[in-house]
Motif scaffolding. Structure first.
Motif, PDB file in Angstrom:
ATOM      1  N   GLU A   1      17.890   1.674 -11.329  1.00 46.38           N
ATOM      2  CA  GLU A   1      18.672   2.710 -12.008  1.00 46.38           C
ATOM      3  C   GLU A   1      20.170   2.526 -11.762  1.00 46.38           C
ATOM      4  O   GLU A   1      20.980   3.246 -12.336  1.00 46.38           O
ATOM      5  N   GLN A   2      20.542   1.564 -10.922  1.00 45.74           N
ATOM      6  CA  GLN A   2      21.944   1.300 -10.598  1.00 45.74           C
ATOM      7  C   GLN A   2      22.424  -0.015 -11.199  1.00 45.74           C
ATOM      8  O   GLN A   2      23.423  -0.581 -10.763  1.00 45.74           O
ATOM      9  N   GLY A   3      21.688  -0.538 -12.175  1.00 42.19           N
ATOM     10  CA  GLY A   3      22.121  -1.739 -12.869  1.00 42.19           C
ATOM     11  C   GLY A   3      21.507  -3.038 -12.385  1.00 42.19           C
ATOM     12  O   GLY A   3      21.735  -4.091 -12.984  1.00 42.19           O
ATOM     13  N   PHE A   4      20.756  -2.999 -11.295  1.00 42.06           N
ATOM     14  CA  PHE A   4      20.068  -4.204 -10.832  1.00 42.06           C
ATOM     15  C   PHE A   4      18.838  -4.421 -11.723  1.00 42.06           C
ATOM     16  O   PHE A   4      18.240  -3.455 -12.198  1.00 42.06           O
ATOM     17  N   THR A   5      18.482  -5.662 -11.951  1.00 40.63           N
ATOM     18  CA  THR A   5      17.306  -5.950 -12.765  1.00 40.63           C
ATOM     19  C   THR A   5      16.378  -6.900 -12.033  1.00 40.63           C
ATOM     20  O   THR A   5      16.797  -7.685 -11.193  1.00 40.63           O
ATOM     21  N   MET A   6      15.115  -6.798 -12.388  1.00 42.08           N
ATOM     22  CA  MET A   6      14.087  -7.659 -11.821  1.00 42.08           C
ATOM     23  C   MET A   6      13.358  -8.330 -12.972  1.00 42.08           C
ATOM     24  O   MET A   6      13.081  -7.699 -13.985  1.00 42.08           O
ATOM     25  N   THR A   7      13.070  -9.602 -12.811  1.00 44.54           N
ATOM     26  CA  THR A   7      12.222 -10.328 -13.751  1.00 44.54           C
ATOM     27  C   THR A   7      11.159 -11.045 -12.923  1.00 44.54           C
ATOM     28  O   THR A   7      11.224 -11.069 -11.699  1.00 44.54           O
ATOM     29  N   ARG A   8      10.211 -11.632 -13.588  1.00 47.92           N
ATOM     30  CA  ARG A   8       9.199 -12.418 -12.894  1.00 47.92           C
ATOM     31  C   ARG A   8       9.349 -13.858 -13.368  1.00 47.92           C
ATOM     32  O   ARG A   8       9.332 -14.130 -14.565  1.00 47.92           O
ATOM     33  N   GLY A   9       9.530 -14.781 -12.430  1.00 48.45           N
ATOM     34  CA  GLY A   9       9.687 -16.194 -12.764  1.00 48.45           C
ATOM     35  C   GLY A   9       8.368 -16.832 -13.162  1.00 48.45           C
ATOM     36  O   GLY A   9       7.302 -16.220 -13.047  1.00 48.45           O
ATOM     37  N   PRO A  10       8.416 -18.079 -13.637  1.00 52.74           N
ATOM     38  CA  PRO A  10       7.202 -18.784 -14.062  1.00 52.74           C
ATOM     39  C   PRO A  10       6.174 -18.930 -12.938  1.00 52.74           C
ATOM     40  O   PRO A  10       4.977 -19.032 -13.195  1.00 52.74           O
TER      41      PRO A  10
ATOM     42  N   THR B   1       0.820  -1.217   0.000  1.00 49.81           N
ATOM     43  CA  THR B   1       0.000   0.000   0.000  1.00 49.81           C
ATOM     44  C   THR B   1       0.853   1.266   0.000  1.00 49.81           C
ATOM     45  O   THR B   1       0.361   2.338  -0.325  1.00 49.81           O
ATOM     46  N   ARG B   2       2.137   1.125   0.339  1.00 47.21           N
ATOM     47  CA  ARG B   2       3.034   2.281   0.387  1.00 47.21           C
ATOM     48  C   ARG B   2       4.155   2.184  -0.649  1.00 47.21           C
ATOM     49  O   ARG B   2       5.147   2.895  -0.556  1.00 47.21           O
ATOM     50  N   THR B   3       4.001   1.290  -1.626  1.00 45.50           N
ATOM     51  CA  THR B   3       5.041   1.120  -2.638  1.00 45.50           C
ATOM     52  C   THR B   3       4.795   1.991  -3.864  1.00 45.50           C
ATOM     53  O   THR B   3       3.718   2.553  -4.034  1.00 45.50           O
ATOM     54  N   GLN B   4       5.793   2.048  -4.715  1.00 46.45           N
ATOM     55  CA  GLN B   4       5.690   2.675  -6.022  1.00 46.45           C
ATOM     56  C   GLN B   4       5.401   1.559  -7.021  1.00 46.45           C
ATOM     57  O   GLN B   4       6.035   0.519  -6.983  1.00 46.45           O
ATOM     58  N   THR B   5       4.433   1.746  -7.876  1.00 46.13           N
ATOM     59  CA  THR B   5       4.122   0.740  -8.882  1.00 46.13           C
ATOM     60  C   THR B   5       4.849   1.142 -10.158  1.00 46.13           C
ATOM     61  O   THR B   5       4.617   2.210 -10.700  1.00 46.13           O
ATOM     62  N   ASP B   6       5.748   0.278 -10.590  1.00 43.83           N
ATOM     63  CA  ASP B   6       6.594   0.606 -11.732  1.00 43.83           C
ATOM     64  C   ASP B   6       6.634  -0.568 -12.701  1.00 43.83           C
ATOM     65  O   ASP B   6       6.082  -1.633 -12.434  1.00 43.83           O
ATOM     66  N   HIS B   7       7.297  -0.366 -13.818  1.00 41.77           N
ATOM     67  CA  HIS B   7       7.398  -1.367 -14.880  1.00 41.77           C
ATOM     68  C   HIS B   7       8.590  -2.290 -14.653  1.00 41.77           C
ATOM     69  O   HIS B   7       9.673  -1.817 -14.309  1.00 41.77           O
TER      70      HIS B   7
ATOM     71  N   GLN C   1      -0.650  -5.431 -15.901  1.00 42.15           N
ATOM     72  CA  GLN C   1      -0.427  -6.110 -14.629  1.00 42.15           C
ATOM     73  C   GLN C   1       0.737  -7.098 -14.685  1.00 42.15           C
ATOM     74  O   GLN C   1       1.481  -7.239 -13.723  1.00 42.15           O
ATOM     75  N   ASP C   2       0.941  -7.774 -15.800  1.00 41.52           N
ATOM     76  CA  ASP C   2       2.070  -8.699 -15.915  1.00 41.52           C
ATOM     77  C   ASP C   2       3.413  -7.984 -15.888  1.00 41.52           C
ATOM     78  O   ASP C   2       4.439  -8.611 -15.623  1.00 41.52           O
TER      79      ASP C   2
ATOM     80  N   GLY D   1       5.511 -16.595 -10.891  1.00 40.83           N
ATOM     81  CA  GLY D   1       4.980 -15.262 -10.624  1.00 40.83           C
ATOM     82  C   GLY D   1       5.785 -14.463  -9.618  1.00 40.83           C
ATOM     83  O   GLY D   1       5.497 -13.296  -9.384  1.00 40.83           O
ATOM     84  N   ARG D   2       6.794 -15.069  -9.041  1.00 43.36           N
ATOM     85  CA  ARG D   2       7.602 -14.361  -8.039  1.00 43.36           C
ATOM     86  C   ARG D   2       8.714 -13.549  -8.685  1.00 43.36           C
ATOM     87  O   ARG D   2       9.247 -13.907  -9.719  1.00 43.36           O
ATOM     88  N   ALA D   3       9.057 -12.465  -8.007  1.00 46.76           N
ATOM     89  CA  ALA D   3      10.128 -11.593  -8.491  1.00 46.76           C
ATOM     90  C   ALA D   3      11.477 -12.284  -8.335  1.00 46.76           C
ATOM     91  O   ALA D   3      11.730 -12.970  -7.344  1.00 46.76           O
ATOM     92  N   ARG D   4      12.333 -12.081  -9.328  1.00 45.48           N
ATOM     93  CA  ARG D   4      13.716 -12.553  -9.281  1.00 45.48           C
ATOM     94  C   ARG D   4      14.600 -11.336  -9.527  1.00 45.48           C
ATOM     95  O   ARG D   4      14.371 -10.584 -10.455  1.00 45.48           O
TER      96      ARG D   4
END
Length: 107
Positions: free
Chosen positions: A83-92, A50-56, A68-69, A94-97
């Protein structure tokens, strides 16, 4: 000049997937993302959604849709890591990696 806009509506008729027609997750699209995530998706973070930023996940400037995906609920700290080179993906599942700038996964 004509154009086509794609959008996905929930069962109440509320638009939650905005494609490339809107840059930001706002209103019901943001609420839908926060409800489905509950917490910040940063590795080990317990910040309430509820206090997060929703981003792509795939950045807008790289063609990522405002759907939503492609939504990520992140606290300010974890959002700035992208913005510092870290990346996020979503695994099969549905969890963030998360990956460091050198490509190693944060577990």
């Amino acid at each position: 000049v004509g154009g086509i806009r794609g959008a996905v509506f929930d069962r109440r008729g509320v638009c939650i997937n905005l494609g490339r027609t809107h840059r930001f997750y706002r209103s019901d699209a943001q609420v839908a993302a926060r409800l489905s995530r509950q917490r910040c998706e940063g590795a080990g973070c317990d910040f309430p959604a509820t206090r997060t930023q929703t981003d792509h996940i795939v950045p807008w400037r790289q063609g990522g849709p405002t759907d939503q995906d492609n939504a990520a609920c992140l606290c300010g700290h974890h959002n700035r890591l992208k913005e510092q080179g870290f990346t996020m993906t979503r695994g099969p599942d549905g969890r963030a990696r998360w990956f460091r700038p050198d490509g190693t996964e944060i577990t």
